[in-house]
Design an enzyme around this catalytic site. Structure first.
Site, PDB file in Angstrom:
ATOM      1  N   ASN A 189       0.832  -1.206   0.000  1.00  0.00           N
ATOM      2  CA  ASN A 189       0.000   0.000   0.000  1.00  0.00           C
ATOM      3  C   ASN A 189       0.868   1.258   0.000  1.00  0.00           C
ATOM      4  O   ASN A 189       1.967   1.289   0.567  1.00  0.00           O
ATOM      5  CB  ASN A 189      -1.002   0.009   1.165  1.00  0.00           C
ATOM      6  N   VAL A 190       0.357   2.282  -0.674  1.00  0.00           N
ATOM      7  CA  VAL A 190       1.064   3.562  -0.803  1.00  0.00           C
ATOM      8  C   VAL A 190       0.091   4.658  -0.374  1.00  0.00           C
ATOM      9  O   VAL A 190      -0.931   4.882  -1.037  1.00  0.00           O
ATOM     10  CB  VAL A 190       1.528   3.793  -2.258  1.00  0.00           C
ATOM     11  N   GLU A 191       0.394   5.287   0.749  1.00  0.00           N
ATOM     12  CA  GLU A 191      -0.524   6.289   1.308  1.00  0.00           C
ATOM     13  C   GLU A 191      -0.112   7.703   0.922  1.00  0.00           C
ATOM     14  O   GLU A 191       1.039   7.965   0.567  1.00  0.00           O
ATOM     15  CB  GLU A 191      -0.573   6.136   2.831  1.00  0.00           C
ATOM     16  N   CYS A 243      -4.269   0.799  -2.312  1.00  0.00           N
ATOM     17  CA  CYS A 243      -4.071  -0.466  -1.602  1.00  0.00           C
ATOM     18  C   CYS A 243      -3.019  -1.331  -2.299  1.00  0.00           C
ATOM     19  O   CYS A 243      -2.785  -1.214  -3.509  1.00  0.00           O
ATOM     20  CB  CYS A 243      -5.370  -1.257  -1.559  1.00  0.00           C
ATOM     21  N   GLU A 287      -3.193  -4.396  -3.199  1.00  0.00           N
ATOM     22  CA  GLU A 287      -3.749  -5.220  -4.281  1.00  0.00           C
ATOM     23  C   GLU A 287      -3.803  -4.447  -5.594  1.00  0.00           C
ATOM     24  O   GLU A 287      -3.489  -4.970  -6.661  1.00  0.00           O
ATOM     25  CB  GLU A 287      -5.170  -5.679  -3.918  1.00  0.00           C
ATOM     26  N   CYS A 328     -10.566  -4.443   0.188  1.00  0.00           N
ATOM     27  CA  CYS A 328     -11.630  -3.430   0.233  1.00  0.00           C
ATOM     28  C   CYS A 328     -12.507  -3.535  -1.019  1.00  0.00           C
ATOM     29  O   CYS A 328     -12.183  -4.224  -1.996  1.00  0.00           O
ATOM     30  CB  CYS A 328     -11.033  -2.038   0.366  1.00  0.00           C
ATOM     31  N   CYS A 388     -10.857  -2.547  -4.427  1.00  0.00           N
ATOM     32  CA  CYS A 388      -9.948  -3.588  -4.935  1.00  0.00           C
ATOM     33  C   CYS A 388     -10.729  -4.770  -5.475  1.00  0.00           C
ATOM     34  O   CYS A 388     -10.376  -5.349  -6.511  1.00  0.00           O
ATOM     35  CB  CYS A 388      -8.993  -4.046  -3.838  1.00  0.00           C
TER      36      CYS A 388
HETATM   37  N1  THU Z   1      -5.205  -1.497   2.632  1.00  0.00           N
HETATM   38  C1  THU Z   1      -4.642  -2.308   1.681  1.00  0.00           C
HETATM   39  O1  THU Z   1      -3.557  -2.014   1.158  1.00  0.00           O
HETATM   40  N2  THU Z   1      -5.304  -3.429   1.324  1.00  0.00           N
HETATM   41  C2  THU Z   1      -6.448  -3.873   1.893  1.00  0.00           C
HETATM   42  O2  THU Z   1      -6.941  -4.931   1.534  1.00  0.00           O
HETATM   43  C3  THU Z   1      -7.104  -3.078   2.944  1.00  0.00           C
HETATM   44  C4  THU Z   1      -6.480  -1.769   3.235  1.00  0.00           C
HETATM   45  C5  THU Z   1      -4.470  -0.325   3.055  1.00  0.00           C
HETATM   46  C6  THU Z   1      -5.011   0.991   2.639  1.00  0.00           C
HETATM   47  C7  THU Z   1      -4.425   1.906   3.694  1.00  0.00           C
HETATM   48  O3  THU Z   1      -3.106   2.265   3.316  1.00  0.00           O
HETATM   49  C8  THU Z   1      -4.338   1.030   4.929  1.00  0.00           C
HETATM   50  O4  THU Z   1      -4.408  -0.286   4.465  1.00  0.00           O
HETATM   51  C9  THU Z   1      -5.411   1.288   5.953  1.00  0.00           C
HETATM   52  O5  THU Z   1      -6.665   1.283   5.384  1.00  0.00           O
END
Ligand code: THU
Length: 132
Positions: free
Chosen positions: A45-47, A56, A58, A89, A92
Site C-alpha cells: 500500500n502507498v498512502e 491499496c 492489491e 476493500c 480492490c
Molecule cells: N489497505 C490495503 O492495502 N489493502 C487492503 O486490503 C485493505 C487496506 C491499506 C489501505 C491503507 O493504506 C491502509 O491499508 C489502511 O486502510
C-alpha cells in the site's frame, strides 16, 4: 481450485509488506499476484497526505502487472500483520473482478490461509457486459 505453491505466494505477499508506505495508518499490507505465466507481481500500500489518494497493495500489484503487459491471473495473496487476516476493500474487489473474474483470493495471517473466489466476494458485481 487452481494449482500453485500457496506457501511461496503467501510468503511473497508477506515480504512485500516491508515496502508499504503507510506512515498515516501504520497498517502495512503486502500483495503477491500470480499470473498465468507463473510470474509473481508484488505490491504494497502507498498512502498520501491527501488520504483519499491512498492506493491499496492489491491495486498496486494489479496495475503494475497490467501496465507491463501481464494480463491473465490465477491468484492473489494478501498479507497484513502476522496473526490477522486482511480482507480486500470494495474498490480492490471491483478492479480485481474486472480483470480476473476467476481469481483466487488468498488471505494469510502468516500461519494459516483462507482462500475465496473473487466472484464470491463481490456478489452481483457491476461488469463490462452491462455497458452495452
Ligand atoms: N489497505 C490495503 O492495502 N489493502 C487492503 O486490503 C485493505 C487496506 C491499506 C489501505 C491503507 O493504506 C491502509 O491499508 C489502511 O486502510
Amino acid at each position: 481450485m487452481k494449482k500453485y505453491d500457496l506457501g511461496a505466494l503467501t510468503q511473497k505477499a508477506r515480504d512485500a509488506r516491508q515496502y508499504a508506505q503507510a506512515k498515516y495508518s501504520h497498517f502495512k499490507v503486502g500483495a503477491a499476484l500470480l499470473a498465468d505465466d507463473n510470474s509473481v507481481i508484488t505490491g504494497s500500500n502507498v498512502e498520501s497526505s491527501s488520504y483519499g489518494l491512498t492506493i491499496c497493495a492489491e491495486r498496486v500489484a494489479l496495475t503494475k502487472a497490467l501496465s507491463e503487459g501481464i494480463t491473465k491471473f490465477k491468484a492473489i495473496a494478501i498479507a497484513a500483520k502476522d496473526g490477522s487476516f486482511c480482507s480486500p476493500c470494495g474498490a480492490c474487489r471491483q478492479l480485481l473482478y474486472d480483470y480476473a473474474p476467476d481469481l483466487d483470493i488468498i488471505l494469510t495471517d502468516g500461519k494459516n490461509n483462507k482462500t475465496y473466489k473473487i466472484k464470491d466476494l463481490l456478489p452481483l458485481a457491476f461488469e463490462d457486459t452491462q455497458l452495452g
